[in-house]
Design a protein around this motif. Structure first.
Motif, mmCIF file in Angstrom:
data_model
loop_
_atom_site.group_PDB
_atom_site.id
_atom_site.type_symbol
_atom_site.label_atom_id
_atom_site.label_comp_id
_atom_site.label_asym_id
_atom_site.label_seq_id
_atom_site.Cartn_x
_atom_site.Cartn_y
_atom_site.Cartn_z
ATOM 1 N N MET A 199 -18.597 28.591 10.327
ATOM 2 C CA MET A 199 -17.316 29.104 10.723
ATOM 3 C C MET A 199 -17.180 30.515 10.167
ATOM 4 N N TYR A 200 -16.776 31.441 11.003
ATOM 5 C CA TYR A 200 -16.598 32.806 10.511
ATOM 6 C C TYR A 200 -15.207 33.359 10.776
ATOM 7 N N GLY A 201 -14.344 32.562 11.378
ATOM 8 C CA GLY A 201 -12.985 33.024 11.591
ATOM 9 C C GLY A 201 -12.040 31.861 11.809
ATOM 10 N N ILE A 202 -10.821 32.015 11.327
ATOM 11 C CA ILE A 202 -9.791 31.009 11.527
ATOM 12 C C ILE A 202 -8.441 31.720 11.615
ATOM 13 N N LYS A 203 -7.621 31.226 12.535
ATOM 14 C CA LYS A 203 -6.282 31.787 12.702
ATOM 15 C C LYS A 203 -5.330 30.621 12.915
ATOM 16 N N HIS A 204 -4.164 30.694 12.320
ATOM 17 C CA HIS A 204 -3.143 29.687 12.602
ATOM 18 C C HIS A 204 -1.861 30.415 12.973
ATOM 19 N N ALA A 205 -1.155 29.815 13.907
ATOM 20 C CA ALA A 205 0.100 30.401 14.383
ATOM 21 C C ALA A 205 0.961 29.283 14.959
ATOM 22 N N THR A 206 2.249 29.536 15.042
ATOM 23 C CA THR A 206 3.140 28.600 15.722
ATOM 24 C C THR A 206 3.753 29.319 16.915
ATOM 25 N N ASN A 207 3.931 28.560 17.995
ATOM 26 C CA ASN A 207 4.566 29.156 19.167
ATOM 27 C C ASN A 207 6.082 29.049 19.037
ATOM 28 N N ARG A 208 6.823 29.473 20.011
ATOM 29 C CA ARG A 208 8.290 29.491 19.902
ATOM 30 C C ARG A 208 8.887 28.090 19.832
ATOM 31 N N ASP A 209 8.106 27.066 20.219
ATOM 32 C CA ASP A 209 8.569 25.683 20.107
ATOM 33 C C ASP A 209 8.177 25.071 18.756
ATOM 34 N N GLY A 210 7.533 25.847 17.903
ATOM 35 C CA GLY A 210 7.136 25.375 16.591
ATOM 36 C C GLY A 210 5.804 24.651 16.556
ATOM 37 N N LEU A 211 5.065 24.651 17.673
ATOM 38 C CA LEU A 211 3.768 23.988 17.740
ATOM 39 C C LEU A 211 2.728 24.809 16.991
ATOM 40 N N LEU A 212 2.052 24.180 16.051
ATOM 41 C CA LEU A 212 1.007 24.840 15.287
ATOM 42 C C LEU A 212 -0.290 24.839 16.079
ATOM 43 N N THR A 213 -0.904 25.986 16.187
ATOM 44 C CA THR A 213 -2.218 26.082 16.811
ATOM 45 C C THR A 213 -3.197 26.647 15.788
ATOM 46 N N LEU A 214 -4.336 26.006 15.702
ATOM 47 C CA LEU A 214 -5.425 26.461 14.849
ATOM 48 C C LEU A 214 -6.550 26.912 15.766
ATOM 49 N N THR A 215 -7.041 28.116 15.546
ATOM 50 C CA THR A 215 -8.152 28.642 16.320
ATOM 51 C C THR A 215 -9.279 28.951 15.358
ATOM 52 N N VAL A 216 -10.466 28.449 15.676
ATOM 53 C CA VAL A 216 -11.639 28.629 14.826
ATOM 54 C C VAL A 216 -12.764 29.222 15.654
#
Length: 75
Positions: free
Chosen positions: A1-18
């Motif tokens: 793994m060389y990258g990870i990002k986490h964010a929430t959308n306007r509905d509060g849903l957490l998304t993890l991108t790797v």
């Protein structure tokens, strides 16, 4: 793994991108990968109580995994 990002959308849903250097998926090792990743993320203060969507991408941008643990998709 060389990258990870986490964010929430306007509905509060957490998304993890790797982003990983792997060219194919994790197969039977995916559960261990997910467990390690979520342990790391929660250690940084991110809450997983509402579930999350995890997308894992290979080095060429191909999506290797899409994993959704949100209430609507975890039953």
């Amino acid at each position: 793994m060389y990258g990870i990002k986490h964010a929430t959308n306007r509905d509060g849903l957490l998304t993890l991108t790797v982003w990983t250097r792997r060219k194919s998926g994790y197969g039977s090792d995916f559960d261990k990968f997910d467990e390690t990743l979520t342990s790391f993320v929660t250690g940084t203060g991110v809450s997983l109580l509402q579930g999350y969507v995890l997308n894992v991408y290979g080095p060429d941008g191909t999506r290797l995994h899409h994993y959704d643990t949100t209430r609507e998709n975890s039953s």
